[in-house]
Design a protein around this motif. Structure first.
Motif, PDB file in Angstrom:
ATOM      1  N   ALA A  89      59.599  57.370 111.147  1.00 46.22           N
ATOM      2  CA  ALA A  89      60.434  58.211 112.022  1.00 46.22           C
ATOM      3  C   ALA A  89      59.552  59.006 112.984  1.00 46.22           C
ATOM      4  O   ALA A  89      59.837  59.081 114.194  1.00 46.22           O
ATOM      5  CB  ALA A  89      61.311  59.134 111.190  1.00 46.22           C
ATOM      6  N   PHE A  90      58.473  59.580 112.466  1.00 51.36           N
ATOM      7  CA  PHE A  90      57.542  60.305 113.332  1.00 51.36           C
ATOM      8  C   PHE A  90      56.958  59.378 114.396  1.00 51.36           C
ATOM      9  O   PHE A  90      56.916  59.715 115.584  1.00 51.36           O
ATOM     10  CB  PHE A  90      56.407  60.946 112.526  1.00 51.36           C
ATOM     11  N   MET A  91      56.487  58.199 113.961  1.00 51.31           N
ATOM     12  CA  MET A  91      55.875  57.271 114.916  1.00 51.31           C
ATOM     13  C   MET A  91      56.892  56.763 115.937  1.00 51.31           C
ATOM     14  O   MET A  91      56.535  56.513 117.090  1.00 51.31           O
ATOM     15  CB  MET A  91      55.196  56.109 114.193  1.00 51.31           C
ATOM     16  N   THR A  92      58.148  56.626 115.530  1.00 51.65           N
ATOM     17  CA  THR A  92      59.190  56.228 116.472  1.00 51.65           C
ATOM     18  C   THR A  92      59.301  57.251 117.588  1.00 51.65           C
ATOM     19  O   THR A  92      59.236  56.910 118.776  1.00 51.65           O
ATOM     20  CB  THR A  92      60.546  56.080 115.750  1.00 51.65           C
ATOM     21  N   THR A 117      58.674  50.442 115.003  1.00 50.52           N
ATOM     22  CA  THR A 117      58.835  51.605 114.128  1.00 50.52           C
ATOM     23  C   THR A 117      60.281  52.088 114.132  1.00 50.52           C
ATOM     24  O   THR A 117      60.759  52.615 113.123  1.00 50.52           O
ATOM     25  CB  THR A 117      57.877  52.751 114.501  1.00 50.52           C
ATOM     26  N   SER A 118      60.993  51.890 115.233  1.00 52.48           N
ATOM     27  CA  SER A 118      62.416  52.242 115.276  1.00 52.48           C
ATOM     28  C   SER A 118      63.208  51.405 114.276  1.00 52.48           C
ATOM     29  O   SER A 118      64.030  51.933 113.516  1.00 52.48           O
ATOM     30  CB  SER A 118      62.994  52.015 116.680  1.00 52.48           C
ATOM     31  N   VAL A 119      62.947  50.108 114.270  1.00 49.63           N
ATOM     32  CA  VAL A 119      63.634  49.211 113.333  1.00 49.63           C
ATOM     33  C   VAL A 119      63.274  49.566 111.893  1.00 49.63           C
ATOM     34  O   VAL A 119      64.143  49.647 111.019  1.00 49.63           O
ATOM     35  CB  VAL A 119      63.297  47.730 113.645  1.00 49.63           C
ATOM     36  N   ARG A 120      61.981  49.816 111.642  1.00 51.34           N
ATOM     37  CA  ARG A 120      61.558  50.142 110.275  1.00 51.34           C
ATOM     38  C   ARG A 120      62.140  51.479 109.805  1.00 51.34           C
ATOM     39  O   ARG A 120      62.547  51.628 108.654  1.00 51.34           O
ATOM     40  CB  ARG A 120      60.026  50.154 110.186  1.00 51.34           C
ATOM     41  N   ALA A 121      62.191  52.464 110.697  1.00 50.84           N
ATOM     42  CA  ALA A 121      62.766  53.761 110.326  1.00 50.84           C
ATOM     43  C   ALA A 121      64.254  53.611 110.015  1.00 50.84           C
ATOM     44  O   ALA A 121      64.751  54.181 109.037  1.00 50.84           O
ATOM     45  CB  ALA A 121      62.548  54.780 111.444  1.00 50.84           C
TER      46      ALA A 121
END
Length: 149
Positions: free
Chosen positions: A126-129, A91-95
């Protein structure tokens, strides 16, 4: 901050995504008019919405949800920590990619993908990160306090 609530909310988002992929697995393409339109809106490039593509995603998203929820409750051991770490990294990469696309790099601002990315995908990622890193940090803290028998 209550990590079990963060884990539950993150798990719910992942399970909602899994449910959408399961729905598309049935051959329906709502809210798009067809698989090409759906693929461009969701991914910004064409991918076949076939069993071979969607079934592993449904399984992966479901396992990820279960691991994050388990980790947030101090359950699941090292495997839950490992999978939660993978979710946090993913999720960090996707955000980060979503932020680049929001700036107009690699995504046409007039497409459904651009607007879905701006208003839905990137904020959720971003929230999930943040939530998965918090859950993971608390999970590691719990693991350190538990002494093996």
């Amino acid at each position: 901050m209550n990590t079990s609530r963060l884990g539950a909310l993150t798990g719910a988002i992942l399970l909602t995504d899994a449910a959408a992929h399961l729905y598309w697995l049935t051959g329906r393409t709502w809210p798009a008019s067809g698989t090409r339109t759906l693929s461009l809106a969701v991914l910004n490039f064409e991918v076949p919405f076939t069993f071979r593509v969607l079934a592993p995603l449904v399984l992966l998203l479901s396992v990820a949800a279960g691991a994050v929820i388990a980790c947030s409750r101090g359950r699941g051991g090292r495997l839950a920590l490992l999978v939660t770490g993978a979710v946090a990294a993913g999720t960090s990469v996707r955000a980060a990619a979503g932020l680049v696309w929001i700036l107009g790099v690699g995504a046409d601002t007039g497409t459904p993908f651009y607007w879905l990315n701006l208003l839905l995908y990137t904020p959720l990622c971003a929230f999930m990160t943040v939530s998965t890193w918090i859950v993971l940090a608390r999970g590691f803290a719990r693991a350190k306090t538990v002494q093996p028998a």
